[in-house]
Motif scaffolding. Structure first.
Motif, PDB file in Angstrom:
ATOM      1  N   SER A 206     -15.254 -48.734 -49.037  1.00  0.00           N
ATOM      2  CA  SER A 206     -14.836 -49.654 -47.977  1.00  0.00           C
ATOM      3  C   SER A 206     -14.536 -48.851 -46.720  1.00  0.00           C
ATOM      4  CB  SER A 206     -13.599 -50.452 -48.394  1.00  0.00           C
ATOM      5  OG  SER A 206     -13.876 -51.263 -49.524  1.00  0.00           O
ATOM      6  N   VAL A 207     -15.106 -49.288 -45.604  1.00  0.00           N
ATOM      7  CA  VAL A 207     -14.878 -48.644 -44.306  1.00  0.00           C
ATOM      8  C   VAL A 207     -14.185 -49.672 -43.410  1.00  0.00           C
ATOM      9  CG1 VAL A 207     -15.911 -47.365 -42.405  1.00  0.00           C
ATOM     10  CG2 VAL A 207     -17.006 -47.339 -44.649  1.00  0.00           C
ATOM     11  N   LEU A 208     -12.963 -49.372 -43.014  1.00  0.00           N
ATOM     12  CA  LEU A 208     -12.134 -50.341 -42.297  1.00  0.00           C
ATOM     13  C   LEU A 208     -11.601 -49.748 -40.999  1.00  0.00           C
ATOM     14  CD1 LEU A 208     -10.025 -51.561 -45.375  1.00  0.00           C
ATOM     15  CD2 LEU A 208     -12.150 -52.551 -44.498  1.00  0.00           C
ATOM     16  N   GLY A 209     -11.035 -50.617 -40.165  1.00  0.00           N
ATOM     17  CA  GLY A 209     -10.393 -50.164 -38.935  1.00  0.00           C
ATOM     18  C   GLY A 209     -11.327 -50.206 -37.741  1.00  0.00           C
TER      19      GLY A 209
ATOM     20  N   ARG B  64     -18.839 -52.188 -37.825  1.00  0.00           N
ATOM     21  CA  ARG B  64     -19.053 -53.197 -38.865  1.00  0.00           C
ATOM     22  C   ARG B  64     -18.186 -52.882 -40.078  1.00  0.00           C
ATOM     23  NH1 ARG B  64     -24.238 -51.828 -37.293  1.00  0.00           N
ATOM     24  NH2 ARG B  64     -24.515 -50.580 -39.181  1.00  0.00           N
ATOM     25  N   PRO B  65     -16.898 -53.192 -40.033  1.00  0.00           N
ATOM     26  CA  PRO B  65     -16.045 -52.920 -41.197  1.00  0.00           C
ATOM     27  C   PRO B  65     -16.483 -53.749 -42.390  1.00  0.00           C
ATOM     28  CG  PRO B  65     -14.884 -54.289 -39.586  1.00  0.00           C
ATOM     29  CD  PRO B  65     -16.159 -53.840 -38.930  1.00  0.00           C
ATOM     30  N   GLY B  66     -16.330 -53.172 -43.581  1.00  0.00           N
ATOM     31  CA  GLY B  66     -16.718 -53.910 -44.780  1.00  0.00           C
ATOM     32  C   GLY B  66     -16.823 -52.976 -45.978  1.00  0.00           C
ATOM     33  N   THR B  67     -17.283 -53.530 -47.097  1.00  0.00           N
ATOM     34  CA  THR B  67     -17.492 -52.775 -48.332  1.00  0.00           C
ATOM     35  C   THR B  67     -18.987 -52.599 -48.546  1.00  0.00           C
ATOM     36  OG1 THR B  67     -15.451 -53.640 -49.322  1.00  0.00           O
ATOM     37  CG2 THR B  67     -17.093 -52.737 -50.819  1.00  0.00           C
TER      38      THR B  67
ATOM     39  N   ALA C 110     -21.310 -48.187 -41.374  1.00  0.00           N
ATOM     40  CA  ALA C 110     -20.462 -49.157 -40.671  1.00  0.00           C
ATOM     41  C   ALA C 110     -20.722 -49.186 -39.174  1.00  0.00           C
ATOM     42  CB  ALA C 110     -18.987 -48.838 -40.927  1.00  0.00           C
TER      43      ALA C 110
ATOM     44  N   VAL D  43     -11.503 -45.795 -49.920  1.00  0.00           N
ATOM     45  CA  VAL D  43     -11.297 -46.590 -48.705  1.00  0.00           C
ATOM     46  C   VAL D  43     -11.188 -45.631 -47.534  1.00  0.00           C
ATOM     47  CG1 VAL D  43      -9.808 -48.212 -47.482  1.00  0.00           C
ATOM     48  CG2 VAL D  43     -10.155 -48.459 -49.955  1.00  0.00           C
TER      49      VAL D  43
ATOM     50  N   TYR E 230     -10.393 -45.403 -43.587  1.00  0.00           N
ATOM     51  CA  TYR E 230      -9.724 -46.189 -42.545  1.00  0.00           C
ATOM     52  C   TYR E 230      -9.642 -45.396 -41.245  1.00  0.00           C
ATOM     53  CZ  TYR E 230      -6.167 -48.674 -39.895  1.00  0.00           C
ATOM     54  OH  TYR E 230      -5.488 -49.336 -38.899  1.00  0.00           O
TER      55      TYR E 230
ATOM     56  N   GLU F  25      -8.070 -45.254 -37.584  1.00  0.00           N
ATOM     57  CA  GLU F  25      -6.919 -45.743 -36.826  1.00  0.00           C
ATOM     58  C   GLU F  25      -7.266 -45.900 -35.349  1.00  0.00           C
ATOM     59  OE1 GLU F  25      -2.314 -44.256 -35.913  1.00  0.00           O
ATOM     60  OE2 GLU F  25      -3.687 -43.059 -37.121  1.00  0.00           O
TER      61      GLU F  25
END
Length: 266
Positions: free
Chosen positions: A154-157, A161-164, A181, A228, A230, A232
């Motif tokens: 999972s690439v978030l923040g 394109r955040p997602g799994t 992402a 994961v 993330y 910031e």
């Protein structure tokens, strides 16, 4: 009064200009100083790959083949297709798929003929060799292929394109994950990227500086299943997010009032 008002505007403009400047180091991956004599060629050692080990809840695709394929058939799960229900009748169609083996909470799988097999902590290659040795008692020169079917990160923040994302290759680096992402947004912090990893029932966290070449030496540079990543927000964007959404309106009103005061007292 007019002079003091003009001076105030000048100071505010200068502060805004300086606060908006961002250094090249803050926005560049694997930063190298401009004063390098030969910046076009920079040698970096390939980091040792962190081999993926099988964990509970992993899904494995395992195929067995041999010269006499009929002898290997009992060790292969049946191929299934998508089922459709129409007017009470069930039909099977679509693209055929191999069934997967789910690793239970104890680290075991149930394998045809062989029964319960402990697989936790083994690499994909090690499990293939283990099964090959066990199946050799029934099949001459078996060939075993093991694949991790649910390798996801999972690439978030602050990314495009955040997602799994499901990965077909078990060797995934942080830059490649960011590429999936759509890369970091310009206001993402490249010097403090978080990787969260769950292993053996514990969650570990690592903060990595992607502007530093030595990041490739980190054991977190190669991601593992269910990691994961993330990114910031930088300080300016985080502070902007904490502002009142009506701040712009208040500033505009205040500017008008100051202008009116200057006109009347001039």
């Amino acid at each position: 009064m007019k002079s003091s008002y003009f001076n105030m505007l000048c100071w505010v403009t200068m502060i805004l200009c300086f606060s908006s400047c961002v250094s090249r180091k803050d926005t560049t991956y694997f930063y190298e100083p401009d004063e390098l004599e030969v910046p076009a060629l920079i040698a970096m050692e390939q980091p040792a790959k962190s081999f993926i080990t099988i964990q509970p809840n992993d899904e494995l695709t395992i195929t067995v083949s041999a010269i006499e394929q009929e002898a290997a058939l009992p060790f292969n799960p049946p191929v299934v297709g998508a089922s459709n229900v129409s007017n009470g009748a069930v039909s099977v169609g679509g693209t055929p798929q191999l069934q997967t083996y789910l690793v239970d909470s104890n680290g075991n799988i149930e394998f045809p003929v062989l029964g319960t097999i402990y697989v936790r902590g083994l690499t994909r290659v090690a499990l293939a060799e283990k099964l090959k040795g066990m199946i050799a008692a029934y099949v001459t020169n078996p060939i075993v292929n093991v694949k991790l079917s649910n390798f996801q990160v999972s690439v978030l923040g602050a990314v495009q394109r955040p997602g799994t994302y499901t990965i077909s290759n078990e060797y995934l680096t942080i830059p490649k994950a960011l590429g999936l992402a759509g890369d970091m947004q310009i206001y993402g912090r490249r010097d403090n990227v978080l990787v969260m990893r769950e292993e053996n029932g514990k969650v570990t966290k690592a903060y990595l500086d992607l502007t530093d070449n030595s990041v490739i030496d980190s054991e977190y540079y190669y991601l593992k299943q269910n990691d994961v990543l993330y990114v910031e927000l930088n300080d300016s964007q985080r502070q902007a997010g904490s502002l009142n959404p009506n701040s712009g309106l208040f500033i505009s009103v205040a500017s008008v009032l100051i202008s009116l005061v200057v006109l009347f007292v001039r």
